[in-house]
Design an enzyme around this catalytic site. Structure first.
Site: not given
Ligand code: F6P
Ligand code: ADP
Length: 324
Positions: A24-25, A28, A130, A248
């Site tokens: 969006r940024a 615009r 990440d 768990r």
């Molecule tokens: O890079 C973002 C991310 O969510 C990582 O944290 C993860 O390892 C990867 O993508 C998962 O990828 P996909 O959505 O292809 O399973």
């Protein structure tokens, strides 16, 4: 160089909350500067296939607060090949695109370098939950993902405390431990396991046992998905050892990628989107907009894709000190 008349924007790699705010940024800010803006659907796949759409101000109405990406994203092998790159150049020529803004993670920014080397003016915007991208304190989506992780840890602690249990919580991050480490510090975890700092399963067991003996009625162990052993292996090991608590496992998975972007991510995405347009129209190419301190800076994409973003050792120490 002749003034730009038409630019294009794509979102690529794993989606991240705030990508829509950045699109969006870009749209615009671009319109305000007198250029037409095109959206490339499904990242490099759409670039290769020529899947472009004109974006007006109305097309980006009401998307600021939405997670995911309205342009969609994809992982595409063809663009990595010379044949795919030729098709991409052809698509850009067919639509008379003078410059491209790539919003995505480190892989996507490697693709952006390719475009730059092929002579296409390109500016990158870091977006990946990440936080593994060099040259920026934060990438778009990290803050929202971290809030999702903290919400989950808070909930898990409620049930852990009620049952005298230990929860292993696996978080995303690929080979980067940022989300796990910050999740552990801010969620009050007893122990954290990330790829950057080795902690053996034996050490994890000892520290949980120690927490049990000290009288804690719950424990949280946060493990990054990129750690040297898996969360499931850790679960079996702890169960076989008997650390006092019942154990768990919860894998947060893709819940971390969705959701409405936080205020921080909306602001970051908006500022970076605007800065990317200004940078591109000022003739910069082969750069990424990074957030450093309070500033938006243009850093070289070569540095971004070859240098490692470090996790401060002081945070690891802090996680240990505060878990006592
Ligand atoms: O890079 C973002 C991310 O969510 C990582 O944290 C993860 O390892 C990867 O993508 C998962 O990828 P996909 O959505 O292809 O399973
Ligand atoms: P992220 O951007 O989230 O790190 P990926 O690593 O999957 O995600 O990269 C996204 C896309 O970027 C890839 O599917 C591919 O189309 C493109 N890409 C990645 N690396 C390169 C490269 N070396 N050359 C050209 N394109 C690349």
């Amino acid at each position: 160089m002749a003034a730009m008349r038409r630019i294009a924007v794509m979102t690529s790699g794993g989606d991240a909350p705030g990508m829509n705010a950045a699109v969006r940024a870009v749209v615009r800010a671009g319109l305000e500067q007198g250029v037409e803006v095109y959206g490339i659907r499904q990242a490099y796949a759409g670039l290769v296939a020529g899947d472009f759409e004109r974006l007006t101000s109305r097309e980006v109405s009401g998307i600021l607060q939405r997670g995911g990406t309205v342009l969609q994203t994809a992982r595409n092998e063809e663009f990595k090949t010379p044949a795919g790159q030729k098709k991409a150049l052809r698509s850009l020529n067919e639509h008379s695109i003078d410059g491209v803004i790539v919003i995505g993670g480190d892989g996507s920014l490697r693709g952006a370098i390719k475009l730059h080397e092929l002579g296409v003016p390109v500016v990158g915007v870091p977006a990946s939950i990440d936080n593994d991208i060099w040259g920026t304190d934060m990438s778009i989506g990290v803050d929202t993902a971290l809030n999702t992780i903290l919400d989950a840890i808070d909930r898990l602690r409620d049930t852990a405390t009620s049952h005298n249990r230990c929860f292993i919580v696996e978080v995303m991050g690929r080979s980067c431990g940022y989300l796990a480490l910050m999740g552990a510090i801010l969620g009050g975890a007893e122990i954290v396991i990330i790829p950057e700092y080795e902690v053996s399963k034996e050490e994890v067991a000892r520290s949980l046992e120690d927490a049990y003996i000290r009288g804690k009625n719950h424990a949280i162990a946060v493990i990054a998905e990129g750690a040297s052993y898996s969360a499931r292996d850790l679960e079996s090991y702890l169960q076989s050892q008997g650390v006092g608590f019942e154990v768990r496992l919860t894998i947060l998975g893709h819940t971390q990628r969705g959701g409405s972007p936080s205020a921080f991510d909306r602001l970051l995405a908006t500022r970076m989107g605007v800065a990317a347009v200004h940078s591109l129209l000022n003739g910069e190419t082969g750069v990424m907009i990074g957030r450093q301190g309070r500033e938006q800076v243009a850093v070289s994409l070569y540095d971004v894709t070859t240098k490692m973003r470090e996790i401060g050792e002081e945070y690891m120490k802090m996680a240990y000190t505060l878990s006592r």
